[in-house]
Motif scaffolding. Structure first.
Motif, PDB file in Angstrom:
ATOM      1  N   UNK A  32       0.844  -1.197   0.000  1.00 14.90           N
ATOM      2  CA  UNK A  32       0.000   0.000   0.000  1.00 14.90           C
ATOM      3  C   UNK A  32       0.882   1.251   0.000  1.00 14.90           C
ATOM      4  N   UNK A  33       1.897   1.250   0.838  1.00 15.66           N
ATOM      5  CA  UNK A  33       2.795   2.401   0.918  1.00 15.66           C
ATOM      6  C   UNK A  33       3.714   2.481  -0.296  1.00 15.66           C
ATOM      7  N   UNK A  34       4.271   1.351  -0.684  1.00 15.60           N
ATOM      8  CA  UNK A  34       5.228   1.351  -1.791  1.00 15.60           C
ATOM      9  C   UNK A  34       4.596   1.825  -3.094  1.00 15.60           C
ATOM     10  N   UNK A  35       3.348   1.439  -3.349  1.00  9.73           N
ATOM     11  CA  UNK A  35       2.687   1.841  -4.588  1.00  9.73           C
ATOM     12  C   UNK A  35       2.520   3.352  -4.679  1.00  9.73           C
ATOM     13  N   UNK A  36       2.576   4.039  -3.564  1.00  6.01           N
ATOM     14  CA  UNK A  36       2.468   5.489  -3.582  1.00  6.01           C
ATOM     15  C   UNK A  36       3.830   6.164  -3.465  1.00  6.01           C
ATOM     16  N   UNK A  37       4.673   5.618  -2.619  1.00  7.54           N
ATOM     17  CA  UNK A  37       5.956   6.249  -2.340  1.00  7.54           C
ATOM     18  C   UNK A  37       6.893   6.217  -3.546  1.00  7.54           C
ATOM     19  N   UNK A  38       6.852   5.152  -4.332  1.00  7.96           N
ATOM     20  CA  UNK A  38       7.837   5.032  -5.416  1.00  7.96           C
ATOM     21  C   UNK A  38       7.596   6.026  -6.544  1.00  7.96           C
ATOM     22  N   UNK A  90      -6.199   4.221 -12.031  1.00  2.93           N
ATOM     23  CA  UNK A  90      -6.456   3.641 -10.702  1.00  2.93           C
ATOM     24  C   UNK A  90      -5.642   2.365 -10.468  1.00  2.93           C
ATOM     25  N   UNK A  91      -4.393   2.401 -10.923  1.00  6.17           N
ATOM     26  CA  UNK A  91      -3.539   1.211 -10.789  1.00  6.17           C
ATOM     27  C   UNK A  91      -3.243   0.874  -9.338  1.00  6.17           C
ATOM     28  N   UNK A  92      -3.403   1.860  -8.422  1.00  9.90           N
ATOM     29  CA  UNK A  92      -3.151   1.591  -7.010  1.00  9.90           C
ATOM     30  C   UNK A  92      -4.167   0.622  -6.416  1.00  9.90           C
ATOM     31  N   UNK A  93      -5.236   0.342  -7.157  1.00 13.56           N
ATOM     32  CA  UNK A  93      -6.222  -0.629  -6.681  1.00 13.56           C
ATOM     33  C   UNK A  93      -5.789  -2.068  -6.960  1.00 13.56           C
ATOM     34  N   UNK A  96      15.983  -6.785  -8.611  1.00 15.01           N
ATOM     35  CA  UNK A  96      14.894  -5.810  -8.588  1.00 15.01           C
ATOM     36  C   UNK A  96      14.005  -5.943  -9.826  1.00 15.01           C
ATOM     37  N   UNK A  97      14.614  -6.200 -10.983  1.00 18.48           N
ATOM     38  CA  UNK A  97      13.838  -6.375 -12.213  1.00 18.48           C
ATOM     39  C   UNK A  97      12.981  -7.634 -12.111  1.00 18.48           C
ATOM     40  N   UNK A  98      13.556  -8.708 -11.608  1.00 21.27           N
ATOM     41  CA  UNK A  98      12.801  -9.961 -11.447  1.00 21.27           C
ATOM     42  C   UNK A  98      11.642  -9.767 -10.481  1.00 21.27           C
ATOM     43  N   UNK A  99      11.896  -9.103  -9.357  1.00 13.49           N
ATOM     44  CA  UNK A  99      10.838  -8.829  -8.393  1.00 13.49           C
ATOM     45  C   UNK A  99       9.740  -7.980  -9.024  1.00 13.49           C
ATOM     46  N   UNK A 100      10.123  -7.003  -9.838  1.00 11.53           N
ATOM     47  CA  UNK A 100       9.128  -6.165 -10.507  1.00 11.53           C
ATOM     48  C   UNK A 100       8.230  -6.981 -11.419  1.00 11.53           C
ATOM     49  N   UNK A 101       8.828  -7.892 -12.188  1.00 12.27           N
ATOM     50  CA  UNK A 101       8.031  -8.752 -13.065  1.00 12.27           C
ATOM     51  C   UNK A 101       7.060  -9.611 -12.285  1.00 12.27           C
ATOM     52  N   UNK A 102       7.526 -10.163 -11.174  1.00 12.74           N
ATOM     53  CA  UNK A 102       6.657 -10.999 -10.336  1.00 12.74           C
ATOM     54  C   UNK A 102       5.493 -10.189  -9.776  1.00 12.74           C
ATOM     55  N   UNK A 103       5.756  -8.959  -9.304  1.00 10.14           N
ATOM     56  CA  UNK A 103       4.701  -8.140  -8.719  1.00 10.14           C
ATOM     57  C   UNK A 103       3.647  -7.751  -9.754  1.00 10.14           C
ATOM     58  N   UNK A 104       4.070  -7.475 -10.971  1.00 11.34           N
ATOM     59  CA  UNK A 104       3.106  -7.154 -12.036  1.00 11.34           C
ATOM     60  C   UNK A 104       2.238  -8.373 -12.333  1.00 11.34           C
ATOM     61  N   UNK A 105       2.858  -9.541 -12.459  1.00  5.99           N
ATOM     62  CA  UNK A 105       2.104 -10.779 -12.699  1.00  5.99           C
ATOM     63  C   UNK A 105       1.117 -11.023 -11.564  1.00  5.99           C
ATOM     64  N   UNK A 106       1.581 -10.861 -10.329  1.00 12.10           N
ATOM     65  CA  UNK A 106       0.737 -11.092  -9.151  1.00 12.10           C
ATOM     66  C   UNK A 106      -0.435 -10.117  -9.112  1.00 12.10           C
ATOM     67  N   UNK A 107      -0.168  -8.845  -9.462  1.00 13.93           N
ATOM     68  CA  UNK A 107      -1.215  -7.828  -9.408  1.00 13.93           C
ATOM     69  C   UNK A 107      -2.363  -8.139 -10.356  1.00 13.93           C
ATOM     70  N   UNK A 108      -2.055  -8.655 -11.538  1.00 19.69           N
ATOM     71  CA  UNK A 108      -3.098  -8.954 -12.514  1.00 19.69           C
ATOM     72  C   UNK A 108      -3.768 -10.306 -12.288  1.00 19.69           C
ATOM     73  N   UNK A 109      -3.188 -11.126 -11.427  1.00 19.68           N
ATOM     74  CA  UNK A 109      -3.797 -12.406 -11.091  1.00 19.68           C
ATOM     75  C   UNK A 109      -4.859 -12.258 -10.005  1.00 19.68           C
ATOM     76  N   UNK A 110      -4.892 -11.083  -9.369  1.00 22.89           N
ATOM     77  CA  UNK A 110      -5.831 -10.862  -8.281  1.00 22.89           C
ATOM     78  C   UNK A 110      -6.796  -9.742  -8.631  1.00 22.89           C
ATOM     79  N   UNK A 161      -8.985  -6.280  -8.309  1.00 24.73           N
ATOM     80  CA  UNK A 161      -8.684  -4.982  -7.710  1.00 24.73           C
ATOM     81  C   UNK A 161      -9.359  -4.833  -6.350  1.00 24.73           C
ATOM     82  N   UNK A 162      -8.777  -3.974  -5.500  1.00 26.27           N
ATOM     83  CA  UNK A 162      -9.302  -3.783  -4.150  1.00 26.27           C
ATOM     84  C   UNK A 162      -9.527  -2.306  -3.908  1.00 26.27           C
ATOM     85  N   UNK A 163     -10.361  -1.994  -2.940  1.00 25.45           N
ATOM     86  CA  UNK A 163     -10.533  -0.619  -2.512  1.00 25.45           C
ATOM     87  C   UNK A 163      -9.335  -0.239  -1.634  1.00 25.45           C
TER      88      UNK A 163
END
Length: 275
Positions: free
Chosen positions: A124-130, A201-204, A250-264, A266-268
């Motif tokens: 939640x914090x990282x998606x805004x702070x970065x 609204x990508x933060x969702x 960091x690049x590998x982690x970024x790819x994983x997070x993008x994959x994970x985000x679209x597998x779930x 969206x949330x409020x």
């Protein structure tokens, strides 16, 4: 003899008042901090996040950035020296900060901030702070340009810079303005992340913005390292230099997070009403 190249030799200081010296690097850093504060404040207002979170967040991040970047330089690039001269580790004013160390420091700070302050997921914090961090990266690289440091490798391209103040052999030889390359890459990443947050609204989708940030920043860093001078002599014998090796996870982690985000789904994300 070289023709049509850019001669670059500005003084890193803007002006001095007695013992006080104002440097371009410090001004860029301060501007990045103020803009970052404003951007995150707007996000928190949009989501009704408690106002006191903001000040605490920036204290955590500022301290972690400086400490992490310094220790990153010490352990990743200068351990042979600092292991013999540990008293010099604290001499930050003499130079020596590593962005990968700063990134690790920020991650630790956000973990502590999330655990002690927001009681929410780190994402939640990282998606805004970065988002402002990407902008800060662009400003810091322009500070590096004014310091004539972290210069590029030799080039015959017409936009090559002759970094006459750089601490390199034959400074009159034109080199890639790698600081500008990185600044433009980080600025493009910032614009993309702002568009994702405010228009899409990508933060969702927790982790999506952070994942794109990691790829945008560290893939650019990995590629631009090919046209940069190695920062330390030991890197000359390496296929990939230290900056590239540290960028890969960091690049590998970024790819994983993008994959994970679209597998779930969206949330409020609203944090509740402001106090």
């Amino acid at each position: 003899m070289f023709f049509n190249f850019i001669t670059w030799a500005p003084a890193p200081e803007i002006f001095s008042l007695g013992p006080l010296t104002v440097r371009y690097y410090g001004v860029f850093f301060a501007v990045a901090f103020l803009l970052g504060y404003y951007i995150v404040e707007r996000m928190f207002r949009r989501e009704n996040a408690p106002e006191e979170w903001l000040d605490k967040l920036f204290i955590y991040v500022m301290v972690a950035t400086v400490v992490g970047a310094r220790l990153g330089h010490v352990f990743f690039y200068g351990w042979d020296y600092y292991s013999v001269h540990p008293e010099d580790i604290l001499k930050v004013w003499e130079g020596g900060l590593a962005s990968h160390g700063g990134a690790i420091g920020i991650l630790i700070a956000i973990w502590l901030f999330s655990k002690k302050v927001t009681k929410r997921s780190m994402l939640w914090t990282l998606d805004r702070m970065v988002i402002p961090v990407a902008l800060a990266g662009a400003f810091i690289r322009m500070g590096n340009l004014m310091n004539s440091e972290i210069v590029g490798a030799e080039t015959t391209l017409p936009w090559g810079f002759q970094f006459l103040r750089a601490h390199v052999a034959n400074p009159e030889i034109p080199r890639h303005p790698s600081q500008i390359y990185e600044a433009l890459a980080y600025l493009a990443t910032f614009v993309l992340l702002m568009y994702m947050y405010w228009k899409k609204d990508a933060h969702k989708r927790p982790g999506l913005i952070f994942g794109v940030f990691l790829i945008g920043i560290f893939l650019a860093r990995f590629l631009i390292e090919f046209v940069k001078e190695n920062q330390e002599a030991f890197e000359n014998a390496m296929t990939f230099n230290m900056g590239q090796i540290l960028s890969i996870p960091f690049v590998i982690l970024g790819g994983y997070l993008i994959y994970r985000a679209f597998r779930r789904p969206p949330v409020e994300t609203a944090a509740g009403k402001r106090k």
